[in-house]
Scaffold this motif. Sequence first.
Motif, PDB file in Angstrom:
ATOM      1  N   SER A  30      69.885  59.058  40.998  1.00  0.00           N
ATOM      2  CA  SER A  30      71.198  59.723  40.460  1.00  0.00           C
ATOM      3  C   SER A  30      72.459  59.745  41.125  1.00  0.00           C
ATOM      4  CB  SER A  30      70.531  61.171  40.574  1.00  0.00           C
ATOM      5  OG  SER A  30      71.683  62.229  40.328  1.00  0.00           O
TER       6      SER A  30
ATOM      7  N   TRP B   8      65.631  53.794  39.825  1.00  0.00           N
ATOM      8  CA  TRP B   8      66.689  54.683  39.434  1.00  0.00           C
ATOM      9  C   TRP B   8      67.421  56.061  40.374  1.00  0.00           C
ATOM     10  CZ3 TRP B   8      63.338  52.541  36.296  1.00  0.00           C
ATOM     11  CH2 TRP B   8      63.486  51.551  35.272  1.00  0.00           C
TER      12      TRP B   8
ATOM     13  N   MET C  45      54.926  59.852  41.806  1.00  0.00           N
ATOM     14  CA  MET C  45      56.015  60.140  42.384  1.00  0.00           C
ATOM     15  C   MET C  45      56.159  59.328  43.708  1.00  0.00           C
ATOM     16  SD  MET C  45      57.456  62.330  40.360  1.00  0.00           S
ATOM     17  CE  MET C  45      58.702  62.782  41.279  1.00  0.00           C
TER      18      MET C  45
ATOM     19  N   ASN D  60      73.051  62.078  43.930  1.00  0.00           N
ATOM     20  CA  ASN D  60      72.635  62.106  45.306  1.00  0.00           C
ATOM     21  C   ASN D  60      73.085  61.352  46.583  1.00  0.00           C
ATOM     22  OD1 ASN D  60      70.588  63.436  43.731  1.00  0.00           O
ATOM     23  ND2 ASN D  60      69.079  61.778  43.580  1.00  0.00           N
TER      24      ASN D  60
HETATM   25  C1  LIG Z   1      60.303  65.876  39.912  1.00  0.00           C
HETATM   26  C2  LIG Z   1      61.539  65.422  40.559  1.00  0.00           C
HETATM   27  C3  LIG Z   1      61.911  64.020  40.287  1.00  0.00           C
HETATM   28  C4  LIG Z   1      63.093  63.599  40.589  1.00  0.00           C
HETATM   29  N1  LIG Z   1      63.345  62.132  40.026  1.00  0.00           N
HETATM   30  C5  LIG Z   1      64.571  61.640  40.634  1.00  0.00           C
HETATM   31  C6  LIG Z   1      64.784  60.242  40.172  1.00  0.00           C
HETATM   32  O1  LIG Z   1      64.132  59.638  39.706  1.00  0.00           O
HETATM   33  N2  LIG Z   1      65.798  59.668  40.834  1.00  0.00           N
HETATM   34  C7  LIG Z   1      66.806  60.493  41.666  1.00  0.00           C
HETATM   35  O2  LIG Z   1      67.895  59.871  41.997  1.00  0.00           O
HETATM   36  N3  LIG Z   1      66.557  61.895  41.932  1.00  0.00           N
HETATM   37  C8  LIG Z   1      65.441  62.427  41.550  1.00  0.00           C
HETATM   38  N4  LIG Z   1      65.195  63.767  41.773  1.00  0.00           N
HETATM   39  C9  LIG Z   1      66.139  64.430  42.545  1.00  0.00           C
HETATM   40  C10 LIG Z   1      66.453  64.416  43.982  1.00  0.00           C
HETATM   41  O3  LIG Z   1      65.019  64.055  44.452  1.00  0.00           O
HETATM   42  C11 LIG Z   1      66.870  65.501  44.764  1.00  0.00           C
HETATM   43  O4  LIG Z   1      68.138  66.096  43.875  1.00  0.00           O
HETATM   44  C12 LIG Z   1      67.298  65.237  46.061  1.00  0.00           C
HETATM   45  O5  LIG Z   1      67.412  66.750  46.778  1.00  0.00           O
HETATM   46  C13 LIG Z   1      68.504  64.511  46.414  1.00  0.00           C
HETATM   47  O6  LIG Z   1      68.561  64.279  47.519  1.00  0.00           O
HETATM   48  P1  LIG Z   1      70.060  63.629  48.305  1.00  0.00           P
HETATM   49  O7  LIG Z   1      71.005  64.251  47.988  1.00  0.00           O
HETATM   50  O8  LIG Z   1      69.710  63.831  49.703  1.00  0.00           O
HETATM   51  O9  LIG Z   1      69.880  62.278  47.893  1.00  0.00           O
HETATM   52  C14 LIG Z   1      64.126  64.404  41.340  1.00  0.00           C
HETATM   53  C15 LIG Z   1      63.583  65.600  41.736  1.00  0.00           C
HETATM   54  C16 LIG Z   1      62.456  66.216  41.629  1.00  0.00           C
HETATM   55  C17 LIG Z   1      61.973  67.608  41.848  1.00  0.00           C
END
Ligand SMILES: Cc1cc2nc3c(=O)[nH]c(=O)nc-3n(C[C@H](O)[C@H](O)[C@H](O)COP(=O)(O)O)c2cc1C
Length: 180
Positions: free
Chosen positions: A57, A55, A23, A60
């Motif tokens: 999301s 990558w 992570m 986010n």
């Molecule tokens: C185990 C785990 C893996 C994650 N992997 C990703 C990832 O690879 N890419 C991503 O964009 N978000 C990933 N997330 C989701 C974001 O970390 C999460 O939605 C975060 O709260 C977004 O924050 P932001 O809106 O401030 O960017 C992951 C979350 C978890 C719990």
Amino acid sequence: MQPETTEVTQPFATIMSALDPPMAVVTAATPAERAGCLVGFHAQSSIHPNRYVVWLSKANHTCRVGLRATHLGVHFLGRGDREVAEAFGTRSGDDGDKFAGWDFDIGEGLAPVLRDCVNGFVGRRVALLDEGGDHVCVVLEPVCVWATDGFRPLRLADVEDLEPGHPVGDRPQPRTQRAG
Ligand SMILES: Cc1cc2nc3c(=O)[nH]c(=O)nc-3n(C[C@H](O)[C@H](O)[C@H](O)COP(=O)(O)O)c2cc1C
């Protein structure tokens, strides 16, 4: 895009989970705001020259800030960093500044560098790929790297109980947009 079938999706998810990826926390900033989120989708993608991909999301806050930033910070979490994973993976910058309470420096291209994370790098964005999925691929050239011996990564199995700040249902359209 091909329709997804249960015959493909379920075994694919089983294999991806068994890979148990390390992570990381990815950070980014513009002059107006900073962002950061937990990621499991990331990998080295070239040796000569050094390249690394993450990558993000589309739901986010970090993605929206990251797409306007020149550099990203990539922090590889160690076994003792679950608290960092929780702080950056379960809350969204859309709801407030999640850096409050965390010490950080400003790296190249304004990328926030978390002092608690002793393995990582700041990378200059060299390419982007959006092939229509729910994540955007950012290709990075590491320009500043810090590392310690005996690094043991925090892995997906250690944090898969965490609820993402932006759940799957938010993609590709988040419920709120502070940036953008
Ligand atoms: C185990 C785990 C893996 C994650 N992997 C990703 C990832 O690879 N890419 C991503 O964009 N978000 C990933 N997330 C989701 C974001 O970390 C999460 O939605 C975060 O709260 C977004 O924050 P932001 O809106 O401030 O960017 C992951 C979350 C978890 C719990």
